[in-house]
Scaffold this motif. Structure first.
Motif, PDB file in Angstrom:
ATOM      1  N   VAL A 172       4.151   7.547   2.397  1.00 23.97           N
ATOM      2  CA  VAL A 172       3.215   6.457   2.120  1.00 23.97           C
ATOM      3  C   VAL A 172       3.699   5.754   0.870  1.00 23.97           C
ATOM      4  CG1 VAL A 172       0.862   5.870   1.434  1.00 23.97           C
ATOM      5  CG2 VAL A 172       1.252   7.588   3.206  1.00 23.97           C
ATOM      6  N   TYR A 173       3.809   4.445   0.945  1.00 21.35           N
ATOM      7  CA  TYR A 173       4.239   3.626  -0.190  1.00 21.35           C
ATOM      8  C   TYR A 173       3.051   2.748  -0.579  1.00 21.35           C
ATOM      9  CZ  TYR A 173       8.675   5.271   1.630  1.00 21.35           C
ATOM     10  OH  TYR A 173       9.699   6.080   2.093  1.00 21.35           O
ATOM     11  N   ASP A 174       2.443   3.076  -1.704  1.00 23.13           N
ATOM     12  CA  ASP A 174       1.184   2.423  -2.083  1.00 23.13           C
ATOM     13  C   ASP A 174       1.271   1.935  -3.519  1.00 23.13           C
ATOM     14  OD1 ASP A 174      -1.371   1.538  -2.400  1.00 23.13           O
ATOM     15  OD2 ASP A 174      -2.334   3.380  -1.722  1.00 23.13           O
ATOM     16  N   THR A 175       1.765   0.716  -3.691  1.00 22.06           N
ATOM     17  CA  THR A 175       1.987   0.191  -5.041  1.00 22.06           C
ATOM     18  C   THR A 175       0.707  -0.270  -5.719  1.00 22.06           C
ATOM     19  OG1 THR A 175       2.642  -1.903  -3.993  1.00 22.06           O
ATOM     20  CG2 THR A 175       4.408  -0.426  -4.716  1.00 22.06           C
ATOM     21  N   ARG A 176      -0.461  -0.010  -5.123  1.00 23.74           N
ATOM     22  CA  ARG A 176      -1.717  -0.151  -5.863  1.00 23.74           C
ATOM     23  C   ARG A 176      -1.776   0.891  -6.975  1.00 23.74           C
ATOM     24  NH1 ARG A 176      -6.056   0.547  -1.234  1.00 23.74           N
ATOM     25  NH2 ARG A 176      -4.724   2.403  -0.986  1.00 23.74           N
ATOM     26  N   ASP A 177      -1.066   1.985  -6.766  1.00 28.40           N
ATOM     27  CA  ASP A 177      -0.929   3.036  -7.768  1.00 28.40           C
ATOM     28  C   ASP A 177       0.358   2.782  -8.554  1.00 28.40           C
ATOM     29  OD1 ASP A 177      -0.633   5.327  -9.250  1.00 28.40           O
ATOM     30  OD2 ASP A 177      -0.491   6.674  -7.536  1.00 28.40           O
ATOM     31  N   ALA A 178       0.245   2.636  -9.851  1.00 32.13           N
ATOM     32  CA  ALA A 178       1.401   2.264 -10.676  1.00 32.13           C
ATOM     33  C   ALA A 178       2.533   3.272 -10.595  1.00 32.13           C
ATOM     34  CB  ALA A 178       0.964   2.094 -12.127  1.00 32.13           C
ATOM     35  N   ALA A 179       2.248   4.521 -10.224  1.00 30.63           N
ATOM     36  CA  ALA A 179       3.292   5.543 -10.164  1.00 30.63           C
ATOM     37  C   ALA A 179       3.946   5.648  -8.797  1.00 30.63           C
ATOM     38  CB  ALA A 179       2.703   6.905 -10.549  1.00 30.63           C
ATOM     39  N   SER A 180       3.410   4.962  -7.805  1.00 32.71           N
ATOM     40  CA  SER A 180       3.899   5.114  -6.438  1.00 32.71           C
ATOM     41  C   SER A 180       5.085   4.195  -6.179  1.00 32.71           C
ATOM     42  CB  SER A 180       2.785   4.797  -5.439  1.00 32.71           C
ATOM     43  OG  SER A 180       3.270   4.883  -4.110  1.00 32.71           O
ATOM     44  N   PRO A 181       6.165   4.716  -5.628  1.00 27.30           N
ATOM     45  CA  PRO A 181       7.311   3.861  -5.293  1.00 27.30           C
ATOM     46  C   PRO A 181       7.032   3.015  -4.068  1.00 27.30           C
ATOM     47  CG  PRO A 181       7.700   6.079  -4.485  1.00 27.30           C
ATOM     48  CD  PRO A 181       6.401   6.134  -5.249  1.00 27.30           C
ATOM     49  N   CYS A 182       7.806   1.954  -3.901  1.00 26.27           N
ATOM     50  CA  CYS A 182       7.807   1.222  -2.635  1.00 26.27           C
ATOM     51  C   CYS A 182       8.983   1.727  -1.804  1.00 26.27           C
ATOM     52  CB  CYS A 182       7.870  -0.293  -2.866  1.00 26.27           C
ATOM     53  SG  CYS A 182       9.509  -0.947  -3.286  1.00 26.27           S
ATOM     54  N   TYR A 183       9.077   1.277  -0.582  1.00 26.79           N
ATOM     55  CA  TYR A 183      10.150   1.725   0.311  1.00 26.79           C
ATOM     56  C   TYR A 183      11.522   1.403  -0.282  1.00 26.79           C
ATOM     57  CZ  TYR A 183      12.979   2.086   4.584  1.00 26.79           C
ATOM     58  OH  TYR A 183      13.949   2.411   5.507  1.00 26.79           O
ATOM     59  N   SER A 241      -2.843  11.242  -0.199  1.00 30.32           N
ATOM     60  CA  SER A 241      -1.889  10.759   0.780  1.00 30.32           C
ATOM     61  C   SER A 241      -0.492  11.283   0.439  1.00 30.32           C
ATOM     62  CB  SER A 241      -1.879   9.227   0.807  1.00 30.32           C
ATOM     63  OG  SER A 241      -1.152   8.726  -0.310  1.00 30.32           O
ATOM     64  N   LEU A 242       0.480  10.863   1.217  1.00 33.87           N
ATOM     65  CA  LEU A 242       1.875  11.245   0.958  1.00 33.87           C
ATOM     66  C   LEU A 242       2.545  10.363  -0.092  1.00 33.87           C
ATOM     67  CD1 LEU A 242       3.456  12.139   4.432  1.00 33.87           C
ATOM     68  CD2 LEU A 242       3.439  13.582   2.386  1.00 33.87           C
ATOM     69  N   ALA A 243       1.809   9.490  -0.737  1.00 38.02           N
ATOM     70  CA  ALA A 243       2.403   8.628  -1.756  1.00 38.02           C
ATOM     71  C   ALA A 243       3.104   9.476  -2.813  1.00 38.02           C
ATOM     72  CB  ALA A 243       1.336   7.761  -2.408  1.00 38.02           C
ATOM     73  N   GLY A 244       4.349   9.120  -3.111  1.00 36.80           N
ATOM     74  CA  GLY A 244       5.126   9.866  -4.090  1.00 36.80           C
ATOM     75  C   GLY A 244       5.855  11.065  -3.514  1.00 36.80           C
ATOM     76  N   ARG A 245       5.749  11.245  -2.192  1.00 34.89           N
ATOM     77  CA  ARG A 245       6.439  12.350  -1.529  1.00 34.89           C
ATOM     78  C   ARG A 245       7.088  11.838  -0.246  1.00 34.89           C
ATOM     79  NH1 ARG A 245       2.098  16.423  -0.107  1.00 34.89           N
ATOM     80  NH2 ARG A 245       0.740  14.575  -0.108  1.00 34.89           N
ATOM     81  N   LEU A 246       8.258  12.341   0.042  1.00 33.80           N
ATOM     82  CA  LEU A 246       8.954  12.037   1.289  1.00 33.80           C
ATOM     83  C   LEU A 246       8.969  13.300   2.126  1.00 33.80           C
ATOM     84  CD1 LEU A 246      10.672  10.010   2.968  1.00 33.80           C
ATOM     85  CD2 LEU A 246      12.688  10.968   1.823  1.00 33.80           C
ATOM     86  N   LEU A 247       8.327  13.234   3.296  1.00 35.03           N
ATOM     87  CA  LEU A 247       8.255  14.383   4.192  1.00 35.03           C
ATOM     88  C   LEU A 247       9.357  14.273   5.230  1.00 35.03           C
ATOM     89  CD1 LEU A 247       6.456  16.883   4.945  1.00 35.03           C
ATOM     90  CD2 LEU A 247       5.341  15.366   6.608  1.00 35.03           C
ATOM     91  N   MET A 248      10.144  15.331   5.370  1.00 31.24           N
ATOM     92  CA  MET A 248      11.258  15.347   6.325  1.00 31.24           C
ATOM     93  C   MET A 248      11.044  16.466   7.332  1.00 31.24           C
ATOM     94  SD  MET A 248      14.442  14.582   3.743  1.00 31.24           S
ATOM     95  CE  MET A 248      14.049  16.018   2.741  1.00 31.24           C
ATOM     96  N   PHE A 249      11.262  16.133   8.600  1.00 33.74           N
ATOM     97  CA  PHE A 249      11.033  17.075   9.691  1.00 33.74           C
ATOM     98  C   PHE A 249      12.340  17.346  10.426  1.00 33.74           C
ATOM     99  CE2 PHE A 249       9.857  17.605  14.303  1.00 33.74           C
ATOM    100  CZ  PHE A 249       9.365  18.903  14.193  1.00 33.74           C
ATOM    101  N   ARG A 251       9.809  15.077  -3.890  1.00 33.92           N
ATOM    102  CA  ARG A 251       9.075  14.194  -4.790  1.00 33.92           C
ATOM    103  C   ARG A 251       9.916  12.951  -5.025  1.00 33.92           C
ATOM    104  NH1 ARG A 251       3.625  14.948  -5.715  1.00 33.92           N
ATOM    105  NH2 ARG A 251       3.188  17.194  -5.517  1.00 33.92           N
ATOM    106  N   VAL A 252       9.303  11.778  -4.949  1.00 35.66           N
ATOM    107  CA  VAL A 252      10.030  10.534  -5.152  1.00 35.66           C
ATOM    108  C   VAL A 252       9.284   9.695  -6.189  1.00 35.66           C
ATOM    109  CG1 VAL A 252      11.160  10.468  -2.914  1.00 35.66           C
ATOM    110  CG2 VAL A 252       8.863   9.548  -3.131  1.00 35.66           C
ATOM    111  N   ALA A 253      10.050   9.019  -7.038  1.00 34.45           N
ATOM    112  CA  ALA A 253       9.468   8.258  -8.134  1.00 34.45           C
ATOM    113  C   ALA A 253       9.734   6.771  -7.968  1.00 34.45           C
ATOM    114  CB  ALA A 253      10.036   8.738  -9.469  1.00 34.45           C
ATOM    115  N   ARG A 254       8.940   5.975  -8.621  1.00 37.98           N
ATOM    116  CA  ARG A 254       9.136   4.534  -8.602  1.00 37.98           C
ATOM    117  C   ARG A 254      10.372   4.173  -9.431  1.00 37.98           C
ATOM    118  NH1 ARG A 254       4.126   0.332  -9.413  1.00 37.98           N
ATOM    119  NH2 ARG A 254       5.115  -1.449  -8.409  1.00 37.98           N
ATOM    120  N   ASP A 255      11.161   3.267  -8.913  1.00 37.38           N
ATOM    121  CA  ASP A 255      12.358   2.799  -9.605  1.00 37.38           C
ATOM    122  C   ASP A 255      11.971   1.615 -10.500  1.00 37.38           C
ATOM    123  OD1 ASP A 255      14.764   1.828 -10.481  1.00 37.38           O
ATOM    124  OD2 ASP A 255      15.588   1.445  -8.482  1.00 37.38           O
ATOM    125  N   PRO A 256      12.056   1.772 -11.821  1.00 41.38           N
ATOM    126  CA  PRO A 256      11.654   0.668 -12.698  1.00 41.38           C
ATOM    127  C   PRO A 256      12.536  -0.566 -12.553  1.00 41.38           C
ATOM    128  CG  PRO A 256      12.745   2.405 -13.956  1.00 41.38           C
ATOM    129  CD  PRO A 256      12.526   2.944 -12.578  1.00 41.38           C
TER     130      PRO A 256
END
Length: 257
Positions: free
Chosen positions: A160-171, A217-225, A236-241
């Protein structure tokens, strides 16, 4: 909510975290689904079954015989129909009380800008890198949460990429638009049918959680199957400044995800 709806959605309403209020938010929600194929099929069917009030489907493809091994919203009788129309028929068979809007078009920048602006949640079920980037740009521009999934062969991923949250990365923080890579398609390498079902079902789950206001949600995490070993890994994935897409929009209203 009338008696029919209370009975129909009772198994969600019985969930303490969900309840009547969560179902009411789902029923009032508007979800944009990009792609009505392998991933989009379970997404569309589960969102319809859950009673999402308004579902918008976008896909410019038609149902083909080779789709039927994994694209469970479609049938042999509907080969040759636009996928959005075929999926809409399946959704109406499940739930005739919801509104379904279809666009048998490729999701270009102009269409995405309009449809994303109107959506509460966007679910990306497309099969190519360029469209994923366009969907992400529109979601960042309009501050809309994006549930993005992908699958090929026996492997799948989603976040989930939710940039309403300042810590959440986009795709684009994870997959930069200018990255050089060889794009692969299932028409060349194949895809194990249940893998797209697994990822698509999880996308529907994340979308419903966002609508109902339950989480996290999965924001900030990448789930791999890994479908070979039936195993999940989470990164864990972080926003790229310095992200070329979302860095300029560093300040959004803080929204729990």
């Amino acid at each position: 909510m009338n008696d029919h709806q209370l009975l129909r959605y009772s198994r969600h309403i019985l969930l303490e975290e969900f309840g009547i209020d969560g179902q009411a938010r789902v029923s009032a929600g508007r979800v944009l689904v990009i792609g009505a194929g392998g991933l989009g099929s379970p997404v569309a069917l589960y969102l319809a079954a859950a009673g999402v009030g308004h579902i918008v489907l976008v896909d410019d493809d038609e149902v083909d015989l080779t789709n039927l091994q994994r694209q469970v919203a479609h049938t042999h009788a509907r080969v040759g129909l636009p996928k959005v129309e075929s999926a809409a028929q399946a959704m109406r068979d499940i739930n005739s009380d919801i509104a379904i809007e279809t666009h048998a078009l490729r999701a270009d920048e102009a269409l995405l800008s309009r449809l994303v602006a109107e959506a509460d949640v966007v679910v990306d079920c497309c099969d190519n890198f360029a469209t994923r980037q366009a969907v992400n740009r529109a979601c960042v521009a309009h501050a809309k949460p994006l549930v993005a999934g992908a699958a090929i062969r026996f492997d799948g991923q989603l976040s989930v990429y939710d940039t309403r949250d300042a810590a959440s990365p986009c795709y684009a923080c994870l997959f930069p638009p200018d990255a050089s890579f060889e794009e692969t398609r299932c028409a060349v390498l194949g895809v194990f049918g249940p893998v797209v079902g697994t990822i698509g079902t999880l996308q529907a789950s994340e979308a419903l959680k966002l609508l109902a206001g339950i989480g996290p949600s999965l924001a900030g995490r990448l789930l791999m199957f890994d479908g070979r070993s039936t195993s999940f890994d989470t990164l864990r994935v972080a926003r790229d400044p310095h992200c070329s897409v979302c860095a300029q929009r560093a300040t959004f209203p803080s929204t729990p995800v």
